[in-house]
Design an enzyme around this catalytic site. Sequence first.
Site, PDB file in Angstrom:
ATOM      1  N   ARG A  94      12.829   6.555  -2.311  1.00 33.75           N
ATOM      2  CA  ARG A  94      12.663   5.982  -3.657  1.00 33.75           C
ATOM      3  C   ARG A  94      12.780   7.046  -4.732  1.00 33.75           C
ATOM      4  NH1 ARG A  94       8.218   1.132  -3.149  1.00 33.75           N
ATOM      5  NH2 ARG A  94       9.036   0.341  -1.187  1.00 33.75           N
TER       6      ARG A  94
ATOM      7  N   GLU B 256      11.493   7.582  -7.495  1.00 37.37           N
ATOM      8  CA  GLU B 256      10.383   7.293  -8.414  1.00 37.37           C
ATOM      9  C   GLU B 256      10.564   8.108  -9.687  1.00 37.37           C
ATOM     10  OE1 GLU B 256       8.269   5.036  -7.675  1.00 37.37           O
ATOM     11  OE2 GLU B 256       8.169   4.914  -5.473  1.00 37.37           O
TER      12      GLU B 256
ATOM     13  N   ARG C 108       0.405  10.307  -5.967  1.00 37.90           N
ATOM     14  CA  ARG C 108       0.435   9.253  -4.936  1.00 37.90           C
ATOM     15  C   ARG C 108       1.841   8.722  -4.663  1.00 37.90           C
ATOM     16  NH1 ARG C 108      -0.004   4.518  -8.097  1.00 37.90           N
ATOM     17  NH2 ARG C 108       0.099   5.315 -10.203  1.00 37.90           N
ATOM     18  N   HIS C 109       2.859   9.421  -5.183  1.00 41.65           N
ATOM     19  CA  HIS C 109       4.241   9.032  -4.903  1.00 41.65           C
ATOM     20  C   HIS C 109       5.033  10.178  -4.294  1.00 41.65           C
ATOM     21  CE1 HIS C 109       3.382   5.900  -7.985  1.00 41.65           C
ATOM     22  NE2 HIS C 109       4.107   5.178  -7.166  1.00 41.65           N
TER      23      HIS C 109
ATOM     24  N   GLU D 206      -3.599   1.551  -4.042  1.00 47.42           N
ATOM     25  CA  GLU D 206      -2.821   0.576  -3.271  1.00 47.42           C
ATOM     26  C   GLU D 206      -2.291   1.243  -2.013  1.00 47.42           C
ATOM     27  OE1 GLU D 206       0.672  -1.221  -5.223  1.00 47.42           O
ATOM     28  OE2 GLU D 206       1.593  -1.197  -3.238  1.00 47.42           O
TER      29      GLU D 206
ATOM     30  N   SER E  57       1.422  -3.582   0.286  1.00 46.12           N
ATOM     31  CA  SER E  57       1.769  -4.810  -0.433  1.00 46.12           C
ATOM     32  C   SER E  57       2.405  -5.759   0.566  1.00 46.12           C
ATOM     33  CB  SER E  57       2.804  -4.540  -1.520  1.00 46.12           C
ATOM     34  OG  SER E  57       2.214  -3.981  -2.643  1.00 46.12           O
TER      35      SER E  57
ATOM     36  N   ARG F 222      -0.285   7.152   2.133  1.00 45.53           N
ATOM     37  CA  ARG F 222      -1.403   6.633   1.320  1.00 45.53           C
ATOM     38  C   ARG F 222      -2.620   6.355   2.204  1.00 45.53           C
ATOM     39  NH1 ARG F 222       0.553   3.466  -3.574  1.00 45.53           N
ATOM     40  NH2 ARG F 222       2.121   4.890  -4.424  1.00 45.53           N
TER      41      ARG F 222
HETATM   42  P1  ATP Z   1       3.264   1.715  -6.404  1.00 46.45           P
HETATM   43  O1  ATP Z   1       3.121   0.496  -7.298  1.00 46.45           O
HETATM   44  O2  ATP Z   1       1.970   2.344  -6.078  1.00 46.45           O
HETATM   45  O3  ATP Z   1       4.301   2.663  -6.888  1.00 46.45           O
HETATM   46  P2  ATP Z   1       4.861  -0.056  -4.852  1.00 46.45           P
HETATM   47  O4  ATP Z   1       4.143  -1.339  -5.120  1.00 46.45           O
HETATM   48  O5  ATP Z   1       6.100   0.240  -5.592  1.00 46.45           O
HETATM   49  O6  ATP Z   1       3.834   1.169  -5.002  1.00 46.45           O
HETATM   50  P3  ATP Z   1       5.623  -1.154  -2.322  1.00 46.45           P
HETATM   51  O7  ATP Z   1       7.016  -1.483  -2.604  1.00 46.45           O
HETATM   52  O8  ATP Z   1       4.609  -2.227  -2.396  1.00 46.45           O
HETATM   53  O9  ATP Z   1       5.169   0.042  -3.280  1.00 46.45           O
HETATM   54  O10 ATP Z   1       5.592  -0.391  -0.914  1.00 46.45           O
HETATM   55  C1  ATP Z   1       4.645  -0.670   0.108  1.00 46.45           C
HETATM   56  C2  ATP Z   1       3.699   0.490   0.297  1.00 46.45           C
HETATM   57  O11 ATP Z   1       4.417   1.696   0.558  1.00 46.45           O
HETATM   58  C3  ATP Z   1       2.856   0.831  -0.923  1.00 46.45           C
HETATM   59  O12 ATP Z   1       1.717   0.021  -0.988  1.00 46.45           O
HETATM   60  C4  ATP Z   1       2.529   2.285  -0.678  1.00 46.45           C
HETATM   61  O13 ATP Z   1       1.465   2.393   0.245  1.00 46.45           O
HETATM   62  C5  ATP Z   1       3.776   2.809  -0.013  1.00 46.45           C
HETATM   63  N1  ATP Z   1       4.685   3.444  -0.975  1.00 46.45           N
HETATM   64  C6  ATP Z   1       5.596   2.840  -1.751  1.00 46.45           C
HETATM   65  N2  ATP Z   1       6.265   3.696  -2.505  1.00 46.45           N
HETATM   66  C7  ATP Z   1       5.775   4.918  -2.202  1.00 46.45           C
HETATM   67  C8  ATP Z   1       6.067   6.239  -2.646  1.00 46.45           C
HETATM   68  N3  ATP Z   1       7.001   6.472  -3.542  1.00 46.45           N
HETATM   69  N4  ATP Z   1       5.368   7.262  -2.115  1.00 46.45           N
HETATM   70  C9  ATP Z   1       4.435   7.020  -1.183  1.00 46.45           C
HETATM   71  N5  ATP Z   1       4.112   5.815  -0.722  1.00 46.45           N
HETATM   72  C10 ATP Z   1       4.772   4.758  -1.216  1.00 46.45           C
HETATM   73 MG    MG Z   2       3.246  -2.612  -3.931  1.00 42.85          MG
END
Ligand code: ATP
Ligand code: MG
Length: 418
Positions: free
Chosen positions: A196, A198, A204-205, A341, A344, A392
């Site tokens: 990703r 980000e 936390r990312h 989180e 999801s 996480r």
């Molecule tokens: P956030 O809102 O915290 O950025 P997200 O809702 O975009 O996360 P999801 O698409 O729901 O993330 O991904 C499922 C799970 O994968 C998340 O709950 C998280 O635990 C983990 N996750 C997602 N993106 C990341 C990231 N960039 N780095 C670390 N863990 C991640």
């Molecule tokens: Mg999510």
Amino acid sequence: MRVCGWVIRRAQVGRVLIIEVSSSSSVKPCVLVFKPEREPDLYNVARNIDVGFALCFEGRVAEEQKSKRGVEYTVEKLEVYAKPTEPLPVDTSGKTPVLLDTRLKYRWLLARKPEERAIFRVRAGVIKAAREYFEENGFIEVHTPKIVAAGAEGGATLFKVQYFESEAYLSQSPQLYKQMLVASFEKVYEITPYFRAEKFNTTRHLNESWGIDVEQGFISGVEDVMKTLEELVAFIVNYVSRNYRDELEALGVESLRLTTPFKRLKFTEVVDILRSEGLDVREDEDLSDLAERKLGEIMAEKKHPVYFIVGFPWPSTAFYYMREENSIYTRKFDLDFMGLEIASGGQREHRYEKLVEAIRDKGLNPENYSFYLEAFKYGMPPHGGFGLGVERLLMKILNLENIREAVFFVRDRTRIVP
Ligand code: ATP
Ligand code: MG
């Protein structure tokens, strides 16, 4: 007994020579004790051994145990396999603290240190526990492509790759593919990287992270999926508490026991709770990081370290979540662990017409998803699933401050080597 590993400390106490070896067998080092009068030949070999040497030894656990740091051994055989060609760039004994930046550069070497080693042993334990849970509960492990043509969540966080003459992306989630597999398997799981792009550099990312993904069919509602997730998380956390005591002790963290069911909060309830705390929260948006943390504090006081938030509003979710009839809310949930989180998931829209409508509603083109949509034409059962973030979860179990501590080789805004 034969043990192999690396020397992390060397000390001479009077005539006794002590060599600490970090091995794969345990988080605590092996403490080798040599006395010149007891084993003169070995003592002479050991005298030349220093920090950083790779060696194997045969020996016995000593009758008398004086070391607080590890298990003492008397040695019968000693073989040196390699020695450093230059002094180590970091202190593997734990005497000198190492800054995060240096730690991330030399994690592969620092993992000789009990505290660093413990993190990665527990990480492996999390994965092991997850597999055990899935195998016991009728899930089949699958692998989906990491080079993809369409993103699961739309364009913003996709990494582009050149795929011969055309453009492709690195997979940000196995979402679409794991759903397609519910057209032929009732319950699937995948342990997979997410890529990703980000936008923000946060604690936390990561740009490459790992997820434990599930999709299960023939469900009667979103509760079936939440049950799988809570059982899985409780199983993993309790498994770590039971089997990784030395690791938790090395890291100075208290072991946690989780019981199910976890507390469920409706999204609308969460909005009310946070508003009563003076936070500005909207009914049609995802929760902010601050709101998540505040809720974590409130829930911790009520002795709920882990809790669900269910029924996110449609404008905040991806297209594949099932919507409640005549409502802005969906069957999407989050699982939060002390204000963060960790997962999801939700029930998906499995009805072809409604799914096409949902894709349009999100401003996306159904044609780009035709390979996915086809899977909904031939008897797709009601289904749902989730993605649980490995780093996480590990962060929360081990009380790590920065998600980067949970990976060996970090991929973030500034790190692409080592
Ligand atoms: P956030 O809102 O915290 O950025 P997200 O809702 O975009 O996360 P999801 O698409 O729901 O993330 O991904 C499922 C799970 O994968 C998340 O709950 C998280 O635990 C983990 N996750 C997602 N993106 C990341 C990231 N960039 N780095 C670390 N863990 C991640
Ligand atoms: Mg999510």
